[in-house]
Write a protein that holds these residues in place. Structure first.
Motif, mmCIF file in Angstrom:
data_model
loop_
_atom_site.group_PDB
_atom_site.id
_atom_site.type_symbol
_atom_site.label_atom_id
_atom_site.label_comp_id
_atom_site.label_asym_id
_atom_site.label_seq_id
_atom_site.Cartn_x
_atom_site.Cartn_y
_atom_site.Cartn_z
ATOM 1 N N THR A 105 0.847 -1.187 0.000
ATOM 2 C CA THR A 105 0.000 0.000 0.000
ATOM 3 C C THR A 105 0.880 1.234 0.000
ATOM 4 O O THR A 105 1.903 1.290 0.680
ATOM 5 N N LYS A 106 0.486 2.186 -0.796
ATOM 6 C CA LYS A 106 1.259 3.416 -0.910
ATOM 7 C C LYS A 106 0.843 4.352 0.214
ATOM 8 O O LYS A 106 -0.329 4.693 0.347
ATOM 9 N N LYS A 107 1.795 4.757 1.016
ATOM 10 C CA LYS A 107 1.498 5.648 2.120
ATOM 11 C C LYS A 107 1.731 7.090 1.662
ATOM 12 O O LYS A 107 2.857 7.503 1.437
ATOM 13 N N GLU A 108 0.640 7.827 1.541
ATOM 14 C CA GLU A 108 0.746 9.215 1.122
ATOM 15 C C GLU A 108 0.693 10.109 2.351
ATOM 16 O O GLU A 108 -0.070 9.879 3.271
ATOM 17 N N MET A 109 1.511 11.149 2.336
ATOM 18 C CA MET A 109 1.531 12.063 3.466
ATOM 19 C C MET A 109 0.345 13.013 3.383
ATOM 20 O O MET A 109 -0.043 13.451 2.309
ATOM 21 N N ASP A 110 -0.190 13.318 4.522
ATOM 22 C CA ASP A 110 -1.301 14.254 4.607
ATOM 23 C C ASP A 110 -0.796 15.672 4.342
ATOM 24 O O ASP A 110 0.346 16.014 4.645
ATOM 25 N N ASP A 111 -1.642 16.525 3.779
ATOM 26 C CA ASP A 111 -1.241 17.902 3.487
ATOM 27 C C ASP A 111 -0.860 18.658 4.750
ATOM 28 O O ASP A 111 0.090 19.454 4.741
ATOM 29 N N LEU A 112 -1.598 18.421 5.830
ATOM 30 C CA LEU A 112 -1.287 19.092 7.089
ATOM 31 C C LEU A 112 0.086 18.666 7.602
ATOM 32 O O LEU A 112 0.862 19.489 8.092
ATOM 33 N N LEU A 113 0.415 17.397 7.441
ATOM 34 C CA LEU A 113 1.731 16.918 7.857
ATOM 35 C C LEU A 113 2.817 17.559 7.016
ATOM 36 O O LEU A 113 3.865 17.961 7.530
ATOM 37 N N LEU A 114 2.591 17.690 5.719
ATOM 38 C CA LEU A 114 3.588 18.296 4.842
ATOM 39 C C LEU A 114 3.774 19.779 5.173
ATOM 40 O O LEU A 114 4.875 20.301 5.043
ATOM 41 N N MET A 115 2.717 20.450 5.603
ATOM 42 C CA MET A 115 2.837 21.865 5.956
ATOM 43 C C MET A 115 3.661 22.037 7.230
ATOM 44 O O MET A 115 4.323 23.060 7.423
ATOM 45 N N ASN A 116 3.650 21.032 8.116
ATOM 46 C CA ASN A 116 4.370 21.126 9.378
ATOM 47 C C ASN A 116 5.853 20.797 9.246
ATOM 48 O O ASN A 116 6.613 21.052 10.165
ATOM 49 N N ILE A 117 6.255 20.238 8.136
ATOM 50 C CA ILE A 117 7.672 19.901 7.938
ATOM 51 C C ILE A 117 8.422 21.146 7.487
ATOM 52 O O ILE A 117 8.090 21.764 6.493
ATOM 53 N N GLU A 118 9.405 21.521 8.294
ATOM 54 C CA GLU A 118 10.193 22.694 7.930
ATOM 55 C C GLU A 118 11.344 22.254 7.053
ATOM 56 O O GLU A 118 12.035 21.288 7.337
ATOM 57 N N GLY A 119 11.566 22.959 5.967
ATOM 58 C CA GLY A 119 12.620 22.537 5.090
ATOM 59 C C GLY A 119 13.261 23.588 4.381
ATOM 60 O O GLY A 119 13.337 24.442 3.769
#
Length: 41
Positions: free
Chosen positions: A27-41
């Motif tokens: 199963t492909k695990k896709e990251m949630d948009d909220l999780l991606l917004m919280n990642i500082e990069g």
């Protein structure tokens, strides 16, 4: 007769474990948009 039931349940249990592992790994695990917004990069 009891030995045949034990072996049947052992094979069935192994099949359930193998199928669930196969599905879990494929199963492909896709990251949630909220999780991606919280990642500082």
């Amino acid at each position: 007769m009891l030995e045949m039931k034990k072996s049947f349940f052992a094979v069935a249990l192994c099949m359930v474990c193998a199928i669930s592992a196969f599905i879990g790994l494929n199963t492909k695990k896709e990251m949630d948009d909220l999780l991606l917004m919280n990642i500082e990069g």
